[in-house]
Design a protein around this motif. Structure first.
Motif, PDB file in Angstrom:
ATOM      1  N   PRO A  68       0.537  -1.290  -0.099  1.00  0.00           N
ATOM      2  CA  PRO A  68       0.359  -0.318  -0.175  1.00  0.00           C
ATOM      3  C   PRO A  68       0.666   0.765  -0.514  1.00  0.00           C
ATOM      4  CG  PRO A  68      -0.086  -0.891   2.386  1.00  0.00           C
ATOM      5  CD  PRO A  68       1.068  -1.778   1.168  1.00  0.00           C
ATOM      6  N   LEU A  69      -0.042   2.526  -0.215  1.00  0.00           N
ATOM      7  CA  LEU A  69       0.755   3.672  -0.426  1.00  0.00           C
ATOM      8  C   LEU A  69      -0.050   4.779   0.718  1.00  0.00           C
ATOM      9  CD1 LEU A  69       1.495   4.038  -4.177  1.00  0.00           C
ATOM     10  CD2 LEU A  69       3.316   3.737  -2.329  1.00  0.00           C
ATOM     11  N   GLU A  70       0.523   5.989   1.077  1.00  0.00           N
ATOM     12  CA  GLU A  70      -0.445   6.730   1.869  1.00  0.00           C
ATOM     13  C   GLU A  70      -1.051   7.695   1.352  1.00  0.00           C
ATOM     14  OE1 GLU A  70       1.853   7.548   5.910  1.00  0.00           O
ATOM     15  OE2 GLU A  70       3.113   5.703   5.721  1.00  0.00           O
ATOM     16  N   TYR A  71      -0.356   8.199   0.383  1.00  0.00           N
ATOM     17  CA  TYR A  71      -0.829  10.107  -0.378  1.00  0.00           C
ATOM     18  C   TYR A  71      -1.276   9.752  -1.535  1.00  0.00           C
ATOM     19  CZ  TYR A  71       1.810  10.317   4.040  1.00  0.00           C
ATOM     20  OH  TYR A  71       2.415  11.192   5.212  1.00  0.00           O
ATOM     21  N   ALA A  72      -1.152   8.596  -2.012  1.00  0.00           N
ATOM     22  CA  ALA A  72      -1.454   8.301  -3.811  1.00  0.00           C
ATOM     23  C   ALA A  72      -3.016   8.839  -4.202  1.00  0.00           C
ATOM     24  CB  ALA A  72      -1.078   7.553  -4.277  1.00  0.00           C
ATOM     25  N   LYS A  73      -4.121   8.195  -3.322  1.00  0.00           N
ATOM     26  CA  LYS A  73      -5.450   8.527  -3.309  1.00  0.00           C
ATOM     27  C   LYS A  73      -5.301  10.162  -2.626  1.00  0.00           C
ATOM     28  CE  LYS A  73      -9.801   7.267  -1.618  1.00  0.00           C
ATOM     29  NZ  LYS A  73     -10.200   6.104  -0.638  1.00  0.00           N
ATOM     30  N   ASN A  74      -5.199  10.818  -1.824  1.00  0.00           N
ATOM     31  CA  ASN A  74      -5.317  12.192  -1.292  1.00  0.00           C
ATOM     32  C   ASN A  74      -4.694  13.407  -2.115  1.00  0.00           C
ATOM     33  OD1 ASN A  74      -6.042  14.259   1.001  1.00  0.00           O
ATOM     34  ND2 ASN A  74      -3.743  14.288   0.712  1.00  0.00           N
ATOM     35  N   ASP A  75      -3.786  12.698  -2.844  1.00  0.00           N
ATOM     36  CA  ASP A  75      -2.844  13.798  -3.827  1.00  0.00           C
ATOM     37  C   ASP A  75      -3.739  13.897  -5.602  1.00  0.00           C
ATOM     38  OD1 ASP A  75      -0.612  13.532  -2.735  1.00  0.00           O
ATOM     39  OD2 ASP A  75       0.652  12.246  -3.885  1.00  0.00           O
ATOM     40  N   ALA A  76      -4.321  12.264  -5.771  1.00  0.00           N
ATOM     41  CA  ALA A  76      -5.799  12.577  -6.746  1.00  0.00           C
ATOM     42  C   ALA A  76      -6.435  13.284  -6.447  1.00  0.00           C
ATOM     43  CB  ALA A  76      -5.634  11.072  -7.445  1.00  0.00           C
ATOM     44  N   VAL A  77      -7.300  13.011  -5.172  1.00  0.00           N
ATOM     45  CA  VAL A  77      -8.283  14.040  -4.717  1.00  0.00           C
ATOM     46  C   VAL A  77      -8.233  15.952  -4.754  1.00  0.00           C
ATOM     47  CG1 VAL A  77      -9.855  13.993  -2.733  1.00  0.00           C
ATOM     48  CG2 VAL A  77      -9.685  12.046  -3.302  1.00  0.00           C
ATOM     49  N   GLU A  78      -6.665  16.018  -3.902  1.00  0.00           N
ATOM     50  CA  GLU A  78      -6.473  17.499  -3.748  1.00  0.00           C
ATOM     51  C   GLU A  78      -7.001  18.393  -5.005  1.00  0.00           C
ATOM     52  OE1 GLU A  78      -6.366  19.068  -0.806  1.00  0.00           O
ATOM     53  OE2 GLU A  78      -7.156  17.709  -0.430  1.00  0.00           O
ATOM     54  N   LEU A  79      -6.087  17.588  -6.000  1.00  0.00           N
ATOM     55  CA  LEU A  79      -5.872  18.097  -7.598  1.00  0.00           C
ATOM     56  C   LEU A  79      -6.995  18.031  -8.339  1.00  0.00           C
ATOM     57  CD1 LEU A  79      -4.175  18.324 -10.109  1.00  0.00           C
ATOM     58  CD2 LEU A  79      -3.946  16.420 -10.585  1.00  0.00           C
ATOM     59  N   ALA A  80      -8.013  16.867  -7.772  1.00  0.00           N
ATOM     60  CA  ALA A  80      -9.324  17.479  -8.475  1.00  0.00           C
ATOM     61  C   ALA A  80      -9.878  18.903  -8.199  1.00  0.00           C
ATOM     62  CB  ALA A  80     -10.614  16.425  -7.880  1.00  0.00           C
ATOM     63  N   ALA A  93     -17.391  20.426 -12.500  1.00  0.00           N
ATOM     64  CA  ALA A  93     -16.821  19.180 -12.028  1.00  0.00           C
ATOM     65  C   ALA A  93     -17.309  18.247 -12.466  1.00  0.00           C
ATOM     66  CB  ALA A  93     -17.643  19.605 -10.904  1.00  0.00           C
ATOM     67  N   LYS A  94     -18.283  18.118 -13.668  1.00  0.00           N
ATOM     68  CA  LYS A  94     -18.807  16.717 -14.370  1.00  0.00           C
ATOM     69  C   LYS A  94     -17.535  16.673 -15.236  1.00  0.00           C
ATOM     70  CE  LYS A  94     -20.772  19.645 -17.882  1.00  0.00           C
ATOM     71  NZ  LYS A  94     -19.887  18.457 -18.811  1.00  0.00           N
ATOM     72  N   ASN A  95     -16.571  17.439 -15.449  1.00  0.00           N
ATOM     73  CA  ASN A  95     -15.363  16.763 -16.534  1.00  0.00           C
ATOM     74  C   ASN A  95     -14.426  15.819 -15.751  1.00  0.00           C
ATOM     75  OD1 ASN A  95     -17.297  17.388 -18.650  1.00  0.00           O
ATOM     76  ND2 ASN A  95     -15.563  19.456 -19.507  1.00  0.00           N
ATOM     77  N   VAL A  96     -14.203  15.874 -14.572  1.00  0.00           N
ATOM     78  CA  VAL A  96     -12.772  15.564 -14.045  1.00  0.00           C
ATOM     79  C   VAL A  96     -13.026  14.186 -13.478  1.00  0.00           C
ATOM     80  CG1 VAL A  96     -11.788  16.291 -12.151  1.00  0.00           C
ATOM     81  CG2 VAL A  96     -12.859  18.022 -12.889  1.00  0.00           C
ATOM     82  N   LYS A  97     -12.852  13.891 -13.706  1.00  0.00           N
ATOM     83  CA  LYS A  97     -13.102  12.254 -13.549  1.00  0.00           C
ATOM     84  C   LYS A  97     -11.466  11.393 -12.545  1.00  0.00           C
ATOM     85  CE  LYS A  97     -15.316  10.657 -17.612  1.00  0.00           C
ATOM     86  NZ  LYS A  97     -14.929   9.641 -18.321  1.00  0.00           N
ATOM     87  N   LEU A  98     -12.414  11.031 -11.013  1.00  0.00           N
ATOM     88  CA  LEU A  98     -11.462  10.241 -10.139  1.00  0.00           C
ATOM     89  C   LEU A  98     -11.595   8.661 -10.260  1.00  0.00           C
ATOM     90  CD1 LEU A  98     -12.175  12.706  -7.341  1.00  0.00           C
ATOM     91  CD2 LEU A  98      -9.802  11.797  -8.201  1.00  0.00           C
ATOM     92  N   LEU A  99     -10.744   9.008 -10.189  1.00  0.00           N
ATOM     93  CA  LEU A  99     -10.765   7.024  -9.570  1.00  0.00           C
ATOM     94  C   LEU A  99      -9.639   6.467  -8.637  1.00  0.00           C
ATOM     95  CD1 LEU A  99     -10.060   5.042 -13.953  1.00  0.00           C
ATOM     96  CD2 LEU A  99     -12.193   5.331 -12.708  1.00  0.00           C
ATOM     97  N   LEU A 100     -10.204   5.989  -7.948  1.00  0.00           N
ATOM     98  CA  LEU A 100      -9.489   5.904  -6.671  1.00  0.00           C
ATOM     99  C   LEU A 100      -8.999   3.964  -6.168  1.00  0.00           C
ATOM    100  CD1 LEU A 100     -11.439   8.923  -4.694  1.00  0.00           C
ATOM    101  CD2 LEU A 100      -8.619   9.039  -6.150  1.00  0.00           C
ATOM    102  N   ASP A 101      -8.855   3.814  -6.168  1.00  0.00           N
ATOM    103  CA  ASP A 101      -8.123   2.730  -5.501  1.00  0.00           C
ATOM    104  C   ASP A 101      -8.769   1.407  -5.695  1.00  0.00           C
ATOM    105  OD1 ASP A 101      -6.702   3.154  -3.048  1.00  0.00           O
ATOM    106  OD2 ASP A 101      -8.519   3.811  -1.979  1.00  0.00           O
ATOM    107  N   SER A 102      -9.804   0.899  -5.475  1.00  0.00           N
ATOM    108  CA  SER A 102     -10.491  -0.167  -6.460  1.00  0.00           C
ATOM    109  C   SER A 102     -11.119   0.133  -7.428  1.00  0.00           C
ATOM    110  CB  SER A 102     -11.360  -1.233  -5.590  1.00  0.00           C
ATOM    111  OG  SER A 102     -12.365  -0.712  -4.952  1.00  0.00           O
ATOM    112  N   ASP A 103     -11.539   1.160  -7.541  1.00  0.00           N
ATOM    113  CA  ASP A 103     -12.365   1.747  -8.883  1.00  0.00           C
ATOM    114  C   ASP A 103     -11.015   2.128  -9.904  1.00  0.00           C
ATOM    115  OD1 ASP A 103     -15.080   1.470  -8.490  1.00  0.00           O
ATOM    116  OD2 ASP A 103     -14.560   3.744  -7.450  1.00  0.00           O
ATOM    117  N   ALA A 104     -10.078   1.783  -9.412  1.00  0.00           N
ATOM    118  CA  ALA A 104      -8.844   1.892 -10.707  1.00  0.00           C
ATOM    119  C   ALA A 104      -8.002   0.320 -11.680  1.00  0.00           C
ATOM    120  CB  ALA A 104      -7.524   3.341 -10.181  1.00  0.00           C
ATOM    121  N   THR A 105      -9.264  -0.590 -11.911  1.00  0.00           N
ATOM    122  CA  THR A 105      -8.376  -1.212 -12.688  1.00  0.00           C
ATOM    123  C   THR A 105      -7.689  -0.965 -13.725  1.00  0.00           C
ATOM    124  OG1 THR A 105     -10.403  -1.881 -13.067  1.00  0.00           O
ATOM    125  CG2 THR A 105     -10.177  -3.059 -11.623  1.00  0.00           C
ATOM    126  N   GLN A 106      -6.838  -2.563 -14.347  1.00  0.00           N
ATOM    127  CA  GLN A 106      -6.580  -2.386 -15.676  1.00  0.00           C
ATOM    128  C   GLN A 106      -7.971  -1.530 -16.937  1.00  0.00           C
ATOM    129  OE1 GLN A 106      -5.015  -5.379 -18.103  1.00  0.00           O
ATOM    130  NE2 GLN A 106      -3.615  -5.133 -18.155  1.00  0.00           N
TER     131      GLN A 106
END
Length: 123
Positions: A28-40, A51-64
């Motif tokens: 696991p990592l500690e800050y990757a998810k937070n970095d994406a959320v903050e950038l959004a 906001a409708k044009n900003v897509k976030l894929l976090l943890d289990s949603d970020a599959t190949q």
């Protein structure tokens, strides 16, 4: 004089932001998810991305599959004067082969021991 077919201003702004802390097959990592959320939040608040044009894929949603599918949706869903930001916060991997080094992004379900489950940087 070189003629430019592109507008000096963006038509639309889009972002695909990926942040993975928890992995199926990697540490696991500690800050990757937070970095994406903050950038959004910065893109919406400071740079006025809709906001409708900003897509976030976090943890289990970020599959190949989800990363590829969401990225390829921009092929038909954007205009030549649109802006697209792709951001990935998570594990990466470099392998050395007969043609030199190749870099890979490690999606949530990626297995570092099986490169067919990873995403090549060139993609």
């Amino acid at each position: 004089m070189i003629q430019n077919d592109y507008s000096p201003k963006y038509n639309q702004s889009h972002a695909l932001l990926i942040g993975i802390n928890d992995y199926q097959n990697s540490t696991p990592l500690e800050y990757a998810k937070n970095d994406a959320v903050e950038l959004a939040q910065v893109l919406v608040d400071k740079f006025k991305f809709p906001a409708k044009n900003v897509k976030l894929l976090l943890d289990s949603d970020a599959t190949q599959e989800n990363i590829r599918r969401n990225f390829l949706e921009y092929a038909d869903g954007t205009h030549q004067d649109d802006r697209l930001i792709f951001f990935f916060a998570g594990h990466g991997l470099t392998r050395t082969g007969s043609r030199g080094e190749t870099g890979f992004l490690v999606p949530y379900d990626g297995n570092p021991d099986n490169i067919s489950t990873l995403i090549r940087w060139q993609e």
